[in-house]
Design a protein around this motif. Structure first.
Motif, PDB file in Angstrom:
ATOM      1  N   GLY A  89       0.800  -1.212   0.000  1.00  0.00           N
ATOM      2  CA  GLY A  89       0.000   0.000   0.000  1.00  0.00           C
ATOM      3  C   GLY A  89       0.830   1.257   0.000  1.00  0.00           C
ATOM      4  O   GLY A  89       0.458   2.262  -0.630  1.00  0.00           O
ATOM      5  N   MET A  90       1.991   1.242   0.689  1.00  0.00           N
ATOM      6  CA  MET A  90       2.822   2.441   0.732  1.00  0.00           C
ATOM      7  C   MET A  90       3.441   2.779  -0.621  1.00  0.00           C
ATOM      8  O   MET A  90       3.952   3.877  -0.816  1.00  0.00           O
ATOM      9  CB  MET A  90       3.908   2.290   1.793  1.00  0.00           C
ATOM     10  N   PHE A  91       3.391   1.826  -1.576  1.00  0.00           N
ATOM     11  CA  PHE A  91       3.906   2.074  -2.920  1.00  0.00           C
ATOM     12  C   PHE A  91       2.795   2.484  -3.896  1.00  0.00           C
ATOM     13  O   PHE A  91       3.035   2.581  -5.098  1.00  0.00           O
ATOM     14  CB  PHE A  91       4.611   0.827  -3.456  1.00  0.00           C
ATOM     15  N   GLY A  92       1.599   2.698  -3.389  1.00  0.00           N
ATOM     16  CA  GLY A  92       0.501   3.127  -4.242  1.00  0.00           C
ATOM     17  C   GLY A  92      -0.216   2.008  -4.956  1.00  0.00           C
ATOM     18  O   GLY A  92      -0.989   2.265  -5.888  1.00  0.00           O
ATOM     19  N   ILE A  93      -0.025   0.757  -4.529  1.00  0.00           N
ATOM     20  CA  ILE A  93      -0.675  -0.390  -5.154  1.00  0.00           C
ATOM     21  C   ILE A  93      -2.040  -0.588  -4.507  1.00  0.00           C
ATOM     22  O   ILE A  93      -2.145  -0.746  -3.287  1.00  0.00           O
ATOM     23  CB  ILE A  93       0.188  -1.662  -5.003  1.00  0.00           C
ATOM     24  N   SER A  94      -3.089  -0.596  -5.326  1.00  0.00           N
ATOM     25  CA  SER A  94      -4.441  -0.715  -4.783  1.00  0.00           C
ATOM     26  C   SER A  94      -4.779  -2.149  -4.391  1.00  0.00           C
ATOM     27  O   SER A  94      -5.525  -2.376  -3.437  1.00  0.00           O
ATOM     28  CB  SER A  94      -5.463  -0.203  -5.803  1.00  0.00           C
ATOM     29  N   GLY A  95      -4.251  -3.124  -5.106  1.00  0.00           N
ATOM     30  CA  GLY A  95      -4.520  -4.523  -4.791  1.00  0.00           C
ATOM     31  C   GLY A  95      -3.646  -5.440  -5.625  1.00  0.00           C
ATOM     32  O   GLY A  95      -3.262  -5.100  -6.749  1.00  0.00           O
ATOM     33  N   PHE A  96      -3.303  -6.606  -5.088  1.00  0.00           N
ATOM     34  CA  PHE A  96      -2.463  -7.558  -5.804  1.00  0.00           C
ATOM     35  C   PHE A  96      -2.620  -8.929  -5.171  1.00  0.00           C
ATOM     36  O   PHE A  96      -3.260  -9.076  -4.121  1.00  0.00           O
ATOM     37  CB  PHE A  96      -0.992  -7.134  -5.791  1.00  0.00           C
ATOM     38  N   SER A  97      -2.044  -9.932  -5.815  1.00  0.00           N
ATOM     39  CA  SER A  97      -2.050 -11.308  -5.301  1.00  0.00           C
ATOM     40  C   SER A  97      -0.620 -11.718  -5.011  1.00  0.00           C
ATOM     41  O   SER A  97       0.254 -11.579  -5.881  1.00  0.00           O
ATOM     42  CB  SER A  97      -2.684 -12.267  -6.312  1.00  0.00           C
ATOM     43  N   ALA A  98      -0.359 -12.205  -3.810  1.00  0.00           N
ATOM     44  CA  ALA A  98       0.987 -12.576  -3.393  1.00  0.00           C
ATOM     45  C   ALA A  98       1.206 -14.073  -3.546  1.00  0.00           C
ATOM     46  O   ALA A  98       0.261 -14.860  -3.599  1.00  0.00           O
ATOM     47  CB  ALA A  98       1.225 -12.154  -1.945  1.00  0.00           C
ATOM     48  N   VAL A  99       2.475 -14.454  -3.621  1.00  0.00           N
ATOM     49  CA  VAL A  99       2.869 -15.856  -3.745  1.00  0.00           C
ATOM     50  C   VAL A  99       3.092 -16.428  -2.355  1.00  0.00           C
ATOM     51  O   VAL A  99       3.760 -15.810  -1.512  1.00  0.00           O
ATOM     52  CB  VAL A  99       4.144 -16.002  -4.600  1.00  0.00           C
ATOM     53  N   ILE A 100       2.533 -17.602  -2.109  1.00  0.00           N
ATOM     54  CA  ILE A 100       2.627 -18.240  -0.793  1.00  0.00           C
ATOM     55  C   ILE A 100       4.080 -18.579  -0.473  1.00  0.00           C
ATOM     56  O   ILE A 100       4.840 -19.024  -1.340  1.00  0.00           O
ATOM     57  CB  ILE A 100       1.745 -19.496  -0.748  1.00  0.00           C
ATOM     58  N   ASN A 101       4.452 -18.381   0.780  1.00  0.00           N
ATOM     59  CA  ASN A 101       5.796 -18.682   1.259  1.00  0.00           C
ATOM     60  C   ASN A 101       5.796 -20.077   1.878  1.00  0.00           C
ATOM     61  O   ASN A 101       5.383 -20.256   3.017  1.00  0.00           O
ATOM     62  CB  ASN A 101       6.216 -17.635   2.294  1.00  0.00           C
TER      63      ASN A 101
END
Length: 483
Positions: A401-413
């Motif tokens: 969010g601090m980079f201005g990204i409204s939404g995304f999908s992350a890769v599971i660790n």
């Protein structure tokens, strides 16, 4: 007599060192009154040096880089003293000494890359020994049971690929070399492979391409035969070779190799492992941050500074406590239910992404979580994380969010089951239906979060229930204090 006995016996063993133990005063002038000496064998005088080997500083570490030596040759070293800094596949870790002595010889200087585990990096001697005369041990020979090391490659005849009537040899090609050969239709048998274990590398392919370009003969123009009229000569044809996608026309090298750090290679390996072995499922929900933002303002009046991400960590931990069936990991033998709630937070560093852990987050307040997160994030950027500070998490959070990204999908660790991707907050005006059926416009500060879950452990229904509880906890921060 005592003196003559001593000198006579010492003359027999000339060249050997003698050490005075004590002088007996009980019987002066007799044999018992002489100074007593004891012979020290060469093995005691020149004891074998203590080997300092490249250690395994993380469970997945296979090699490391020597960043900086904290001791120099000739320094006295005690057990527990910091010897050097080693860059592992996760972070830069301080290596401590397991022995007392003197650092005699540094064999792997600062900046040494890709040093395999068990490699000799330094030598130590015991105090009192001449550290300047330490002998570097010869490399250990292969044991009888191990296969002999392959002989060094010699500039012999190029390997035969497919020659009729002869045996076929398989030539090992690197992916980049194979692409260049296939693009230009080159024969790798014309150049000797220079890679380890006979691998045909990209450099070999580029050399072959350059050699082919410089040695390509110009086809001579055939003169008309005196018996054949010029009009009967076959028409000339021109062949235009397709341009290589790797470089612009007229350029022999339009790319630059970027060396991959140990951390970057491990990240690439784990991402590939995650996306190819874990069935990812995604669920998204919007959360209203109005109550969290108001509580932050109230806390700031009392000089208590916490971030929105601290509340998110607390909300995830409380939700996992309420839904322990989500607090699981995947092991080779099957699901494993965890009894601790350790939240991994993704931190971007110059070396790559690393996930330090907020341990026992469910039992900590937001202010303590904030303090721990700041310390861990700074240590991650400085490369000073200890192995126990980034290993063993049960749930991950990635906030862009601090980079201005409204939404995304992350890769599971892996081996974790879930990761929560957090976007930026945005003001929106929505129509809310009241109990009497009327509509009221309400201004909200919404934030989109997306849960990536392992379908083997957390199905769609369980993921939806988790997000509903998480949303309720985050939108009621006072409620989390009672959890």
């Amino acid at each position: 007599m005592a003196a003559s006995w001593r000198l006579g016996f010492r003359g027999i063993v000339t060249g050997m060192k003698w050490t005075k133990l004590h002088k007996c005063h009980a019987f002066p002038g007799s044999l018992l009154g002489c100074k007593r000496y004891v012979f020290q064998s060469p093995s005691v005088l020149g004891a074998a040096p203590v080997k300092v080997l490249m250690p395994a500083l993380s469970p997945t570490m296979e090699e490391g880089n020597v960043v900086r030596w904290l001791k120099k040759e000739g320094d006295v070293v005690n057990v527990g003293d910091a010897l050097c800094e080693i860059e592992t596949d996760k972070a830069v870790v301080t290596m401590e000494s397991n022995d007392d002595g003197v650092l005699a010889k540094i064999l792997m200087q600062e900046g040494s890359k890709s040093v395999r585990l068990g490699t000799l990096i330094a030598l130590m001697v015991e105090e009192g020994q001449d550290w300047k005369q330490v002998e570097i041990p010869a490399p250990e020979s292969t044991t009888a049971g191990s296969p002999p090391a392959p002989p060094p490659a010699t500039p012999a005849v190029a390997p035969v690929l497919h020659t009729p009537g002869t045996q076929k040899f398989q030539l090992r090609l690197s992916p980049a070399a194979r692409h260049i050969l296939d693009t230009h239709g080159l024969d790798p048998g014309k150049v000797n492979a220079s890679g380890p274990r006979g691998i045909f590398t990209k450099e070999d392919a580029l050399n072959l391409l350059k050699q082919t370009a410089t040695q390509a003969p110009v086809a001579p123009t055939a003169a008309p035969s005196p018996r054949t009229p010029a009009a009967e000569q076959p028409p000339k044809t021109s062949v235009t070779l397709p341009a290589s996608p790797l470089r612009p026309p007229g350029s022999m090298a339009s790319f630059t190799d970027i060396p991959a750090s140990t951390v970057r290679r491990v990240i690439a390996k784990r991402l590939m492992e995650s996306k190819t072995t874990i069935p990812h499922a995604y669920a998204t929900v919007d959360c209203d941050l109005g109550a969290v933002l108001q509580l932050r303002k109230d806390l700031a009046k009392d000089e208590i500074k916490v971030s929105v991400n601290d509340f998110i960590i607390k909300a995830v931990a409380v939700t996992l406590k309420e839904m322990p069936e989500v607090n699981v990991t995947w092991q080779p033998e099957g699901p494993l239910l965890l009894d601790t709630i350790h939240i991994s937070i993704a931190v971007a560093t110059d070396r790559g992404l690393i996930t330090p852990i907020i341990r026992d987050a469910a039992s900590k307040g937001v202010q303590q979580i904030s303090a721990d997160a700041k310390v861990l994030a700074q240590k991650a950027r400085d490369g000073k994380l200890l192995p126990e500070e980034y290993q063993g998490g049960s749930f991950s959070i990635s906030n862009l969010g601090m980079f201005g990204i409204s939404g995304f999908s992350a890769v599971i660790n892996p081996p974790q089951a879930c990761i929560l991707a957090v976007g930026m907050s945005r003001p929106e005006v929505t129509a809310v239906q009241e109990s009497d059926g009327s509509l009221t416009l309400r201004r909200q500060q919404l934030m989109t979060v997306t849960l990536s879950s392992d379908g083997r452990l957390v199905d769609d229904q369980l993921a939806s229930q988790f997000l509903i509880k998480f949303k309720a906890n985050l939108e009621n921060p006072q409620r989390m204090a009672l959890a």
